[in-house]
Design an enzyme around this catalytic site. Structure first.
Site, PDB file in Angstrom:
ATOM      1  N   GLY B 134       0.719  -1.257   0.042  1.00  0.00           N
ATOM      2  CA  GLY B 134       0.028  -0.014  -0.172  1.00  0.00           C
ATOM      3  C   GLY B 134       0.844   1.143   0.043  1.00  0.00           C
ATOM      4  O   GLY B 134       1.989   1.123  -0.042  1.00  0.00           O
ATOM      5  N   MET B 136       1.614   3.006   2.384  1.00  0.00           N
ATOM      6  CA  MET B 136       2.509   3.173   3.749  1.00  0.00           C
ATOM      7  C   MET B 136       3.597   2.183   3.388  1.00  0.00           C
ATOM      8  O   MET B 136       4.596   2.516   4.487  1.00  0.00           O
ATOM      9  CB  MET B 136       1.666   2.949   4.824  1.00  0.00           C
ATOM     10  CG  MET B 136       0.435   4.014   5.052  1.00  0.00           C
ATOM     11  SD  MET B 136       1.523   5.414   5.292  1.00  0.00           S
ATOM     12  CE  MET B 136       2.369   5.116   6.748  1.00  0.00           C
ATOM     13  N   GLY B 137       3.448   1.188   2.807  1.00  0.00           N
ATOM     14  CA  GLY B 137       4.651   0.109   2.822  1.00  0.00           C
ATOM     15  C   GLY B 137       4.196  -1.311   2.527  1.00  0.00           C
ATOM     16  O   GLY B 137       3.028  -1.357   1.642  1.00  0.00           O
ATOM     17  N   ASP B 250      -8.076   8.859   7.089  1.00  0.00           N
ATOM     18  CA  ASP B 250      -8.162   8.381   5.666  1.00  0.00           C
ATOM     19  C   ASP B 250      -9.038   7.134   5.782  1.00  0.00           C
ATOM     20  O   ASP B 250      -8.852   5.870   5.140  1.00  0.00           O
ATOM     21  CB  ASP B 250      -6.643   7.799   5.453  1.00  0.00           C
ATOM     22  CG  ASP B 250      -6.360   7.487   4.061  1.00  0.00           C
ATOM     23  OD1 ASP B 250      -7.294   8.130   3.137  1.00  0.00           O
ATOM     24  OD2 ASP B 250      -5.660   6.916   3.690  1.00  0.00           O
TER      25      ASP B 250
END
Lengths: 204, 772
Positions: B134, B136-137, B250
């Site tokens: 994703g 984020m990582g 989010d």
């Protein structure tokens, strides 16, 4: 019943989304041939051009999530051009350094080989391959929508440049019907080309 | 030319002509006029923009098409397969499989492991596989040996880890998230830093299920009841987080997981958005990610509180109900404008099935001013619980704890008996017990919903002759209504059953004796193009546009497994002995698989474009294939000098068709091949010599399907002209025909050689007993 607002989603957005397998299929079908042709035009052999195409496609896939759209920095297509050009340069330089290289020593020179008309800029032949591919892709996509006769009338008049009455006689159609058939296919092709282009360009 | 002038069509009519929307008579008249009127020819040219540039491009493209032995074709199909595969794991949620876990994801921070089937180690965890990636990582499936459990680990993107502010904030937010446990939140077990690489990572509960984003993509919009349950559970999760001063920031479909088997809502990635934002803001000077689900104040970059999450929840529910986010637009900037300036169309006006309470609740969540929204998530959970109860979709026992606990303080609750009969269970029980109870209750609720009168398919009735001028032909014995759009795949199954596959991915299996629907299989993504069954009747194979080549167990009607073949497979056929499966895809490669092992046994190359049809000879030694580019190819599959992943050259090429060939069939004795396609003809070939024996002008327009019947004496054909026809192979005479009125795409004879089935554009399959 009111429909929710429909929005055209650009191919780039769909690629960035990362989960849209069909978008990747479309991407390869549209741009893969452009990259291949371009590489061939710059002097790469069949197998090398094919490898390079695969390499460029892979590179796009790896970097898709990082692609940001910035109109100032130019189009997606322009970006792809840069990637392709760099890879060709790298390939040609590596050929040059190979001791038994049968290739030609002037990689950069070949890469920068002036296109037919210089005023078009160095990427004119890239652009031309792209426009060509757009038309061909549109054809692949819409051909199935027409009866064989309609398509034949279009192809023989518009592409092969034969006269409407000559074609009509062969296809057992009136000249008028041939003309209308040609116009119909053309209109549809234009529409499809527009759609493909709109898929690429994000609108400001 | 005054005569012609006054007859010249109006511009609007010319447009209609161009789009083929004139009546037949008018069309003929206009064509005649255009043929004689240079003025109108010019007008048409002006409307189409003329031919010059397009024609040049097409001519050049044709000349420049690489030859069939060029490396280009292989590279193109490889690139396509590869890129399509990457699409599966670039993912925020938790898909249940990843085709190539190590491709594209850098796992160089993992420590080596000596355990088999492990990718490596991170701290004390054994990494099993990559679950997804994703913003984020990367998310990993890991095993925690100390507690003997499977967990999900999210390792932060190194780019984020290098940003000191983002890193600190990430750890702080993640620790805050770890402090909250709730049934509707993905539990964060711990926040660690990997010493060797210095990367922070989260250890989380591993959820078995899919994200709401994947669900909506797979199954489309949800029913009002499903949206209601989604709203209630998500609000309950938010309430628990907000009570701990944790704002999500989010909320979007990708961050809402639906846990199998009851679709329990699990919110994930709390507070992580903020960390990501720090990086993206500095990098691009623009808000993080897509603002599709952001509250107006958040999209403007202002300070937000928990009510921003409520707005985002509103956008998610709106999308779940309609399939489209409320402020969707072409660019982030345009979305921002819509979020700030436009009021969404109320749900109840888009879909009359949405009850007013739900529509009103979503509207209130989507209020532009935070002060005009519900003020707490607790209140929202209460409103949804009430609504569901009213819809009789909620047992009072299933109300989340928050609603009971918070009902006292909630603002503006309806002055109605609060629905807190569950006080006993939901507050008093310890967390673990509550979770078990919750699962039980949701299960109960499931049964509840299932008990409602389900829509049953109307019993198939014979097609009434309707208002057709002439008799369409012999009345079908059965007309099976698929009700899911165009039928592309039909095949007879053992036990007098019939398979039909449709354009929306639906699969239905019918009992032909009773004319009843027996089973609806799990819906596939994209049009079902093809289906075949093994001769022992145990296994069915299907291929659909966006789905894997899938094998089904016909005893249980469940998915058995999928083949690691590209999802572009257009056609699949079992060898007569059932040991092999031949597949053809959109990039021109025919593969023969040892399908039980998942090993491609031969690659048959030479076609260009899509492979449309495959047929085995009855003895299984030969395979005929046909596709977009004209020639039918026959391959001799007797073991030759070629090895696995190679293949023999074609032993025959039957190249008289013009345009694509859509259908190919072997006669039962293997002596003849029939083929048909774009040029409207059915051709019968000598399968040994490769000579054309017959050419039948079978249909006006494309012929989509052919099948041998009557012990090889008949050939059935189906065409765009809406006819199903049966021909005598020897005399080329039509012996039987039926007009459906819409294009027919598939025709099949049962093993008896007289039962005929045909399906197509009108969404039905008709079944006849063909007699001479």
């Amino acid at each position: 019943m009111a429909e929710p607002p429909l929005t055209r989603v650009t191919l780039l957005t769909r690629l960035k989304d990362g989960q849209d397998a069909a978008a990747w299929g479309e991407f390869v079908q549209l741009y893969g041939p452009v990259v291949y042709r371009f590489a061939r035009n710059r002097g790469l052999q069949d197998a090398d051009a094919a490898d390079l195409m695969q390499d460029v496609m892979r590179s796009v896939a790896r970097n898709a999530h990082r692609m940001e759209y910035d109109p100032k920095k130019g189009t997606f297509r322009g970006w792809l051009y840069t990637v392709t050009r760099n890879k060709i340069y790298n390939f040609l330089s590596s050929q040059k350094n190979r001791p038994r290289g049968s290739g030609d020593p002037d990689a950069q020179e070949r890469l920068d080989a002036t296109p037919a008309r210089e005023e078009d800029g160095p990427d004119a032949d890239w652009e031309k391959e792209y426009q060509r591919r757009l038309s061909a892709r549109a054809m692949e996509l819409v051909k199935g929508e027409f009866q064989p006769n309609t398509w034949a009338a279009f192809w023989q008049t518009a592409v092969e440049g034969k006269g409407a009455s000559e074609v009509g006689a062969k296809l057992k159609m009136s000249a008028g019907a041939v003309y209308v058939a040609k116009s119909r296919v053309l209109a549809r092709l234009r529409e499809e080309v527009q759609r493909l282009m709109a898929e690429e360009e994000e609108q400001q | 030319m005054t005569k012609t002038d006054c007859e010249c069509p109006q511009p609007a009519e010319l447009e209609k002509l161009l789009h083929g929307r004139c009546t037949e008579a008018r069309n003929a008249a206009l064509c005649e006029h255009v043929g004689a009127c240079p003025e109108c020819q010019k007008r048409l040219d002006a409307l189409t923009g003329g031919a010059a540039d397009l024609a040049d491009h097409l001519r050049d493209a044709e000349v420049d098409t690489p030859p069939s032995n060029s490396a280009y074709w292989k590279a193109l199909s490889r690139a396509e397969a590869e890129l399509r595969a990457t699409a599966f794991f670039a993912n925020n949620g938790f898909p249940d499989h990843t085709p190539h876990p190590d491709a594209g994801v850098k796992l160089d921070f993992l420590q080596p492991t000596d355990k088999p089937n492990r990718l490596g180690r991170l701290g004390s965890f054994d990494i099993v596989r990559v679950v997804g990636r994703g913003g984020m990582g990367v998310v990993l499936h890991a095993y925690d040996p100390s507690l003997d459990r499977d967990v999900a680990i999210k390792v932060i993107d190194p780019q984020l880890a290098n940003n000191e502010v983002a890193r600190q904030r990430f750890c702080r937010e993640a620790r805050a998230a770890a402090a909250v446990t709730h049934d509707n939140l993905v539990a964060v077990h711990q926040v660690n830093e990997d010493e060797p690489s210095g990367l922070p990572y989260l250890v989380m509960q591993l959820i078995n299920g899919e994200s709401l984003e994947q669900r909506l993509k797979r199954a489309g919009k949800m029913t009002a009841g499903e949206v209601g349950r989604l709203g209630m559970q998500a609000a309950a999760g938010l309430a628990a987080a907000h009570a701990n001063r944790l704002i999500h920031r989010d909320i979007k479909p990708a961050n809402i997981l639906l846990e199998a088997p009851v679709d329990r809502v699990k919110l994930t990635d709390f507070g992580l958005a903020r960390a990501a934002e720090d990086v993206k803001l500095t990098r691009t000077g623009f808000v993080a990610g897509s603002p599709l689900y952001m509250a107006p104040e958040q999209a403007r970059g202002e300070e937000v509180d928990h009510r921003a999450d409520l707005f985002s929840l509103g956008t998610v529910l709106y999308e779940a109900a309609t399939g489209t986010a409320p402020f969707e637009a072409k660019t982030p900037l345009a979305v921002l404008k819509r979020v700030s300036d436009e009021t969404q169309m109320p749900l109840s006006r888009i879909n009359t099935d949405v009850p007013k309470w739900l529509s009103d609740a979503v509207d209130r969540l989507l209020a532009k001013e935070p002060a005009d929204r519900y003020q707490t998530a607790v209140e929202v959970a209460g409103v949804f619980a009430d609504g569901l109860k009213e819809m009789r979709l909620l047992s009072p026992l299933d109300v989340p704890a928050e609603v009971c606990a918070g009902s006292r303080s909630a603002v503006a609750r309806p002055a109605r008996d609060p629905i807190c009969w569950a006080k006993v269970g939901c507050r008093a029980l310890p967390w673990a017990g509550g979770a078990v109870l919750g699962a039980l209750l949701v299960g109960l609720l499931w049964a509840f919903a299932g008990g409602e009168p389900a829509k049953t398919d109307a019993p198939p009735a014979a097609q009434p002759p309707a208002a057709v001028a002439t008799d369409p032909g012999p009345a079908p014995r059965l007309t099976l209504e698929g009700k899911s759009g165009t039928v592309w795949a039909v095949t007879f199954l053992p036990g007098n059953q019939l398979f039909m596959g449709m354009e929306d991915g639906s699969i239905k299996i019918w009992d032909l004796k009773k004319g009843e629907l027996i089973k609806t299989l799990d819906k596939q993504d994209g049009t079902i193009w093809t289906a075949d069954v093994t001769s022992d009747g145990a296994t069915l194979v299907t291929a659909a546009d966006e789905s894997d080549v899938t094998f089904w167990d016909l005893k249980t009607y469940t998915k058995a497994f999928a083949l690691a073949e590209s999802p572009m497979t257009k056609v699949a056929a079992f060898s007569p002995d059932g040991n092999y499966l031949a597949t053809g895809n959109r990039s021109g490669v025919v593969k023969v698989w040892n399908w039980t092992e998942g090993i491609p046994y031969a690659h048959l190359r030479g076609h260009k474009g899509t492979i449309h049809a495959l047929a085995y000879s009855a003895d299984g030694t030969r395979l005929a294939s046909a596709g977009s580019q004209g020639a039918v190819k026959v391959w001799n599959l007797k073991k030759g000098e070629w090895e696995i992943s190679g293949g023999p050259p074609p032993s025959l090429e039957l190249a008289l068709h013009t345009g694509a060939v859509y259908a190919v069939a072997f006669s039962p004795d293997g002596s003849k091949i029939a083929s048909a396609g774009w040029d409207g003809s059915v051709r019968i070939w000598d399968a040994v010599k490769g000579t054309q024996m017959h050419r039948i002008a079978a249909h006006e327009g494309d012929v989509w399907s052919v099948a041998f019947g009557g012990n090889g004496q008949w050939i059935a054909s189906a065409g765009s002209d809406g006819y199903v026809r049966v021909w005598d192979v020897g005399t080329e005479k039509e012996v039987w025909s039926y007009r459906t009125g819409r294009a027919v795409y598939v025709v099949r004879f049962a093993a008896d050689g007289t039962t005929l089935a045909a399906g197509g554009r009108d969404g039905t399959v008709r079944v006849w007993d063909v007699r001479r």
